[in-house]
Scaffold this motif. Sequence first.
Motif, PDB file in Angstrom:
ATOM      1  N   UNK A 225       0.838  -1.201   0.000  1.00 40.45           N
ATOM      2  CA  UNK A 225       0.000   0.000   0.000  1.00 40.45           C
ATOM      3  C   UNK A 225       0.869   1.245   0.000  1.00 40.45           C
ATOM      4  N   UNK A 226       0.325   2.288  -0.616  1.00 40.47           N
ATOM      5  CA  UNK A 226       0.953   3.608  -0.599  1.00 40.47           C
ATOM      6  C   UNK A 226      -0.037   4.583   0.037  1.00 40.47           C
ATOM      7  N   UNK A 227       0.419   5.331   1.060  1.00 34.55           N
ATOM      8  CA  UNK A 227      -0.425   6.263   1.784  1.00 34.55           C
ATOM      9  C   UNK A 227       0.196   7.651   1.742  1.00 34.55           C
ATOM     10  N   UNK A 228      -0.644   8.675   1.638  1.00 36.69           N
ATOM     11  CA  UNK A 228      -0.167  10.049   1.658  1.00 36.69           C
ATOM     12  C   UNK A 228      -1.129  10.910   2.463  1.00 36.69           C
ATOM     13  N   UNK A 229      -0.571  11.756   3.333  1.00 32.26           N
ATOM     14  CA  UNK A 229      -1.359  12.689   4.132  1.00 32.26           C
ATOM     15  C   UNK A 229      -0.742  14.086   4.012  1.00 32.26           C
ATOM     16  N   UNK A 230      -1.593  15.063   3.719  1.00 28.36           N
ATOM     17  CA  UNK A 230      -1.176  16.465   3.652  1.00 28.36           C
ATOM     18  C   UNK A 230      -1.967  17.248   4.699  1.00 28.36           C
ATOM     19  N   UNK A 231      -1.254  17.816   5.667  1.00 30.42           N
ATOM     20  CA  UNK A 231      -1.883  18.643   6.698  1.00 30.42           C
ATOM     21  C   UNK A 231      -1.463  20.099   6.501  1.00 30.42           C
ATOM     22  N   UNK A 232      -2.450  20.968   6.368  1.00 33.41           N
ATOM     23  CA  UNK A 232      -2.216  22.405   6.266  1.00 33.41           C
ATOM     24  C   UNK A 232      -2.552  23.024   7.620  1.00 33.41           C
ATOM     25  N   UNK A 233      -1.527  23.483   8.329  1.00 30.70           N
ATOM     26  CA  UNK A 233      -1.691  24.046   9.666  1.00 30.70           C
ATOM     27  C   UNK A 233      -1.927  25.544   9.557  1.00 30.70           C
TER      28      UNK A 233
END
Length: 341
Positions: A225-233
């Motif tokens: 599996x490939x996972x990506x998370x983008x958090x804009x603070x």
Amino acid sequence: MNLRNILTRIAALALLAVFGQASAQTSSQPNNSPGLANALITSTGISTADGLAGAVGSFVGGGGGQTAGLGLNMKRFALSGETGAAAAPGAKAWNVWFAYARNNIAYNFAPLQSDGRVNVYLAGIDYTFNNNVVFGVATAVDRTDVDLNFSGGRLKGRGVTVSPYLGIAINKNLAFDATLGYGQTDVDTAVGGVAGSSRTDRNVGTLGLTYRAVIDKWTLTARGAYLAVHDKLGAYTLSNGTCVPDGTVNVSQVRLTGMAAYTVGQFTPYAALTYVNDVKHPNQPPVGGVASANDRDAWVPAIGVRFRVDNQVYGSIQYQSERARSEVKNNQFMFNIGVRF
């Protein structure tokens, strides 16, 4: 020592205390500490995405999708080329499931040492199309409560993430899954009487491929599996007037899982091992001359048991622990239950 020197030293100590407190208040803000933000905020998105993605692979493949334990442990499709009992259709097209996960987390980088817990409540509903495609939507509600031990402060978070998901049974052994999610998390910090509140916008995406082989009572599973998370603070202002700039945290991972399960009646105990590699994550810069390990690799062993009642109600209980990261701890207990109708 004359009175003037004494007063000068007292003033210097007072000034040092003020600046020290201000420094603690500033470094306690996740926007200013990438490692802290990754370990305490973004890790929640990664864990949730991993659990959901594995669940979809498990729903499609009939069990054993990955370490999250959200497995049906029963045939869902009548696939072309199959004969006998395996060719019987799943009959129940709708699937509703609920899950609870408790993560005990810690960031052991000494200058920013923190620990606490994250509770995640998941619910999903999906429908089977053409006997080999699953489409659904899941909602995750997370609650974070962390002690910022290095500053004597506290961090709390509350968020919601909504994720449509897709699963496709390629054949009786191979299944593809994909998820795409969007969410927001409100983060509150309190250090020495100074409070801060901010909002994080989150985007999540996963792709996975699961291979499942059944040998008598054994089920052997391999998954990538490939996972990506983008958090804009978001930027915000502390209650003492200090401005905290916005920031971003981008994390992407490759996860490779092997699982072995053995079915005894309506119960299927299993064990799994996952290798995790951070293709991308934010590096925590040195603090006070102390460098962070910024580990990129981990191993996640898991044990659990799945169960089913007839061919309609199913669930599982699981424990997993992330290993080999010297400064990050993430131990998870998960329970889930689902109903097909």
